[in-house]
Scaffold this motif. Structure first.
Motif, short mmCIF file in Angstrom:
data_model
loop_
_atom_site.label_atom_id
_atom_site.label_comp_id
_atom_site.label_asym_id
_atom_site.label_seq_id
_atom_site.Cartn_x
_atom_site.Cartn_y
_atom_site.Cartn_z
N UNK A 123 0.80 -1.23 0.00
CA UNK A 123 0.00 0.00 0.00
C UNK A 123 0.83 1.27 0.00
N UNK A 124 2.11 1.19 0.37
CA UNK A 124 2.94 2.39 0.40
C UNK A 124 4.07 2.34 -0.62
N UNK A 125 4.00 1.39 -1.54
CA UNK A 125 4.97 1.37 -2.62
C UNK A 125 5.85 0.15 -2.74
N UNK A 126 5.77 -0.79 -1.80
CA UNK A 126 6.54 -2.02 -1.93
C UNK A 126 6.04 -2.83 -3.13
N UNK A 127 6.92 -3.65 -3.70
CA UNK A 127 6.57 -4.47 -4.85
C UNK A 127 6.56 -5.95 -4.46
N UNK A 128 5.59 -6.68 -4.95
CA UNK A 128 5.54 -8.12 -4.74
C UNK A 128 6.37 -8.80 -5.82
N UNK A 129 7.24 -9.74 -5.41
CA UNK A 129 8.12 -10.43 -6.35
C UNK A 129 8.14 -11.92 -6.00
N UNK A 130 8.74 -12.70 -6.90
CA UNK A 130 9.02 -14.09 -6.57
C UNK A 130 10.14 -14.13 -5.53
N UNK A 131 10.14 -15.16 -4.70
CA UNK A 131 11.14 -15.26 -3.63
C UNK A 131 12.56 -15.22 -4.19
N UNK A 132 12.77 -15.83 -5.34
CA UNK A 132 14.12 -15.85 -5.94
C UNK A 132 14.61 -14.47 -6.31
N UNK A 133 13.68 -13.52 -6.48
CA UNK A 133 14.06 -12.16 -6.88
C UNK A 133 14.21 -11.21 -5.69
N UNK A 134 13.79 -11.63 -4.52
CA UNK A 134 13.82 -10.72 -3.37
C UNK A 134 15.24 -10.42 -2.91
N UNK A 135 16.16 -11.33 -3.17
CA UNK A 135 17.53 -11.13 -2.71
C UNK A 135 18.45 -10.55 -3.79
N UNK A 136 17.97 -10.45 -5.01
CA UNK A 136 18.82 -10.00 -6.12
C UNK A 136 19.23 -8.54 -5.93
N UNK A 137 20.51 -8.32 -5.85
CA UNK A 137 21.07 -6.97 -5.72
C UNK A 137 20.56 -6.22 -4.50
N UNK A 138 20.07 -6.94 -3.50
CA UNK A 138 19.54 -6.29 -2.31
C UNK A 138 20.67 -5.79 -1.42
N UNK A 139 20.47 -4.60 -0.84
CA UNK A 139 21.39 -4.09 0.17
C UNK A 139 21.10 -4.74 1.52
N UNK A 140 19.81 -5.00 1.76
CA UNK A 140 19.36 -5.64 3.00
C UNK A 140 18.34 -6.70 2.64
N UNK A 141 18.47 -7.88 3.21
CA UNK A 141 17.46 -8.92 3.10
C UNK A 141 16.91 -9.19 4.50
N UNK A 142 15.60 -9.09 4.64
CA UNK A 142 14.94 -9.38 5.92
C UNK A 142 14.19 -10.69 5.76
N UNK A 143 14.53 -11.65 6.61
CA UNK A 143 13.86 -12.96 6.57
C UNK A 143 12.86 -13.00 7.71
N UNK A 144 11.58 -13.13 7.37
CA UNK A 144 10.51 -13.11 8.37
C UNK A 144 9.59 -14.30 8.16
N UNK A 145 10.13 -15.49 8.43
CA UNK A 145 9.36 -16.73 8.30
C UNK A 145 9.54 -17.55 9.57
N UNK A 146 8.71 -18.56 9.75
CA UNK A 146 8.85 -19.44 10.90
C UNK A 146 10.14 -20.24 10.83
N UNK A 147 10.64 -20.69 11.99
CA UNK A 147 11.89 -21.44 12.00
C UNK A 147 11.84 -22.67 11.11
N UNK A 148 10.69 -23.33 11.10
CA UNK A 148 10.58 -24.52 10.29
C UNK A 148 10.74 -24.27 8.80
N UNK A 149 10.57 -23.02 8.38
CA UNK A 149 10.69 -22.67 6.96
C UNK A 149 12.08 -22.17 6.59
N UNK A 150 12.93 -21.91 7.56
CA UNK A 150 14.25 -21.35 7.26
C UNK A 150 15.07 -22.21 6.30
N UNK A 151 15.10 -23.53 6.46
CA UNK A 151 15.87 -24.32 5.48
C UNK A 151 15.38 -24.15 4.05
N UNK A 152 14.09 -23.83 3.89
CA UNK A 152 13.54 -23.67 2.54
C UNK A 152 14.03 -22.40 1.85
#
Length: 260
Positions: free
Chosen positions: A56-85
């Motif tokens: 709603x304030x300008x963020x873009x939805x992307x595929x997970x594989x694209x979220x880390x591309x050329x990122x200065x900061x990556x924030x991982x906000x998933x449950x522990x059980x999903x971290x290996x994925x």
């Protein structure tokens, strides 16, 4: 290193990729985009399934594989059980990318992780999983408080959030972003000490101010945190069973404070 070399736009870090579009990830996307950051957010499905509120304030939805591309900061906000994925995606982020982890381990939800019950620090396990350093932040606040209690102007009520990392510059990045999401950031030291902000510690979901955090962190007991984490969950689940619904946010806060 990181603050001085990251590209800026009106003082803001340009590229932030968020993996996880649940409650915390969604709010992070909304607030950090409002601050002028170039924010992308991904869930485990397709971009069109990301909640519109996160965008709603300008963020873009992307595929997970694209979220880390050329990122200065990556924030991982998933449950522990999903971290290996998501480990391969995070590990493959650019070398100078700052990795921030918001997750918490709950064995009832995530299954038991070997070593945690014997006191292994959760974030040390995450660093080993990714093969790179992380910043621990935004993990000790409830969704309700994160949503409703940000940007308090009175220091007596403004919530403080601990930020831990082994690299001072990366910790500074995490603290800066915590401040931009409406809370006071507190330097909680290195990852080896980040057990003090895990579930079962006095600072976990207790809505403490930055001035109250040092004493609460000092009261944390590594040999008791897992017991108190599980006790907290048992009390919470008992109230759901008895009342037929989740405790409201203030009741949940009162239950947590009663334990500590």
């Amino acid at each position: 290193m990181y603050l001085s070399t990251l590209p800026r736009h009106e003082g803001s870090i340009v590229k932030i990729g968020i993996i996880g579009a649940g409650n915390i990830g969604r709010i992070l996307a909304e607030r950090l985009a409002r601050e002028g950051h170039d924010v992308s957010i991904a869930n485990s499905r397709a971009p069109e399934t990301v909640d519109a509120a996160a965008l709603s304030t300008g963020a873009r939805a992307v595929w997970a594989a694209d979220a880390t591309t050329e990122a200065d900061v990556v924030i991982v906000s998933v449950n522990y059980g999903q971290l290996p994925n998501v480990a391969a995606l995070v590990s493959g982020a650019p070398e100078n990318t700052v990795i921030i982890d918001t997750s918490n381990y709950f064995p009832l939800r995530d299954g038991k992780v070997e070593g945690f019950e014997d006191g292994q620090v959760e974030s040390e396990w995450v660093q080993k999983l990714y093969g790179r350093p992380i910043v621990k932040a935004w993990n000790n606040i409830t969704t309700a408080s994160f949503r409703d209690k940000a940007y308090a102007t009175d220091p007596a009520t403004r919530i403080g959030l601990p930020v831990a990392a082994d690299d001072d510059a990366q910790r500074a990045v995490g603290m800066r972003l915590v401040e931009e999401t409406g809370f006071d950031a507190y330097d909680a030291g290195v990852i080896a000490d980040s057990w003090r902000q895990q579930p079962g510690s006095p600072v976990y979901t207790n809505d403490l101010t930055a001035g109250e955090l040092p004493a609460a962190l000092a009261r944390a007991r590594q040999d008791r945190s897992a017991v108190r984490r599980d006790l907290m969950m048992k009390v919470y689940l008992e109230r759901i069973d008895a009342d037929g619904k989740e405790p409201d946010p203030e009741r949940q806060l009162a239950l947590t404070r009663a334990i500590f």
